[in-house]
Design an enzyme around this catalytic site. Sequence first.
Site, PDB file in Angstrom:
ATOM      1  N   ILE A 154      38.940  35.631  45.695  1.00 39.93           N
ATOM      2  CA  ILE A 154      37.699  35.950  44.868  1.00 39.93           C
ATOM      3  C   ILE A 154      36.508  36.807  45.666  1.00 39.93           C
ATOM      4  CG2 ILE A 154      35.884  34.568  43.719  1.00 39.93           C
ATOM      5  CD1 ILE A 154      37.387  32.186  43.486  1.00 39.93           C
ATOM      6  N   ASP A 198      31.434  33.186  61.448  1.00 43.97           N
ATOM      7  CA  ASP A 198      32.009  31.906  61.047  1.00 43.97           C
ATOM      8  C   ASP A 198      30.723  31.432  60.598  1.00 43.97           C
ATOM      9  OD1 ASP A 198      32.877  29.379  60.893  1.00 43.97           O
ATOM     10  OD2 ASP A 198      33.379  29.454  62.978  1.00 43.97           O
ATOM     11  N   ASN A 217      30.569  32.696  49.211  1.00 44.37           N
ATOM     12  CA  ASN A 217      31.967  32.478  48.688  1.00 44.37           C
ATOM     13  C   ASN A 217      32.749  31.860  49.513  1.00 44.37           C
ATOM     14  OD1 ASN A 217      34.242  33.389  47.047  1.00 44.37           O
ATOM     15  ND2 ASN A 217      34.801  34.330  49.207  1.00 44.37           N
ATOM     16  N   TYR A 236      36.671  17.652  48.820  1.00 39.30           N
ATOM     17  CA  TYR A 236      36.531  19.030  48.167  1.00 39.30           C
ATOM     18  C   TYR A 236      35.725  18.849  46.993  1.00 39.30           C
ATOM     19  CZ  TYR A 236      37.283  23.533  46.092  1.00 39.30           C
ATOM     20  OH  TYR A 236      37.298  24.834  45.450  1.00 39.30           O
ATOM     21  N   THR A 292      41.295  26.739  38.395  1.00 44.69           N
ATOM     22  CA  THR A 292      42.047  27.004  39.449  1.00 44.69           C
ATOM     23  C   THR A 292      42.262  28.544  39.206  1.00 44.69           C
ATOM     24  OG1 THR A 292      42.977  24.806  38.995  1.00 44.69           O
ATOM     25  CG2 THR A 292      44.258  26.230  40.507  1.00 44.69           C
ATOM     26  N   VAL A 293      42.010  29.249  40.372  1.00 42.48           N
ATOM     27  CA  VAL A 293      42.187  30.736  40.695  1.00 42.48           C
ATOM     28  C   VAL A 293      43.438  31.020  41.436  1.00 42.48           C
ATOM     29  CG1 VAL A 293      40.978  32.675  41.220  1.00 42.48           C
ATOM     30  CG2 VAL A 293      39.672  30.966  40.581  1.00 42.48           C
TER      31      VAL A 293
END
Length: 253
Positions: free
Chosen positions: A18, A53, A80, A145, A177-178
């Site tokens: 993404i 990071d 992102n 998650y 869901t990608v």
Amino acid sequence: MSEFDGTVALVTGGASGIGLATAKALAAEGAQVAVLDLNPEGLPSELTGFVADVSDRASVDAAVAAVGEKFGRIDILVNNAGISAVGTVEENDDAEWMRVLNINVIGMARMSAAVLPWLRKSPSASIVNLCSIAALNGLPQRAVYGASKGAVLALTFAMATDHVAEGIRVNCVSPGTVATPFVDRMLAKFDDPVAERAALDARQATGRMVTPEEVAGAILYLASPLSASTTGTSLEVDGGVHNLRVRPRKSGS
Ligand code: NAD
């Protein structure tokens, strides 16, 4: 002319999935784009990579300073960078909780704190966070998650409130869901990855996974200087998962 002409955008985790689709779309619309990633190699020439990071404050601060030095301004931050996690509360130990929350939640806070001094100087400042349908839907084996993305949703509303008077908008996108390398890695953790992939396709009312480019389009809408009255929202790009209750499809339909 595009509304993004003259703007500088910074996309974390922009070397894959993404983030990469978003960075390319922003560049195609005329923004100068900095990609912050653990491994920003192999980027297309229109994107400028910076190693960072998001789980390390010194690394974040150094990379944001380097972006500011190179471009002289930052107007858009796309938070992102994020990692997947599979398991119930019994299956995830403390180290996994700390690892995921550190990247998925505190990473966005660190990045935002580092970029805010630049955003305050922008005439059209915008932050877009990557949330997920997992924030508001109980998905199987996504305890850590889902908790991380629930926190991203709350963080988005809190940040939007704190910075609205400064002219800085904060929104999030909540994809279903990608189809990205992130999902491929997650599927590999299941006993039957093929069956799990079919279940992921079927979970979208549209019958297929979302594409990274479809999420990028929503991010550009929220990031756009033209969306000046949109702040504190979550835009679902989820193939209808959150709101639609459809009957199961017959195979082949
Ligand atoms: P991806 O794995 O394809 O890309 C993630 C990128 O982030 C990689 O380039 C990776 O190097 C980078 N990254 C990871 N940890 C980092 C760190 N500590 N510091 C800097 N960079 C780091 O993932 P994706 O599917 O494109 O997901 C991107 C975001 O979208 C994540 O926040 C994810 O939670 C969210 N999301 C993904 C999906 C999906 O189904 N793929 C659905 C909803 C939300």
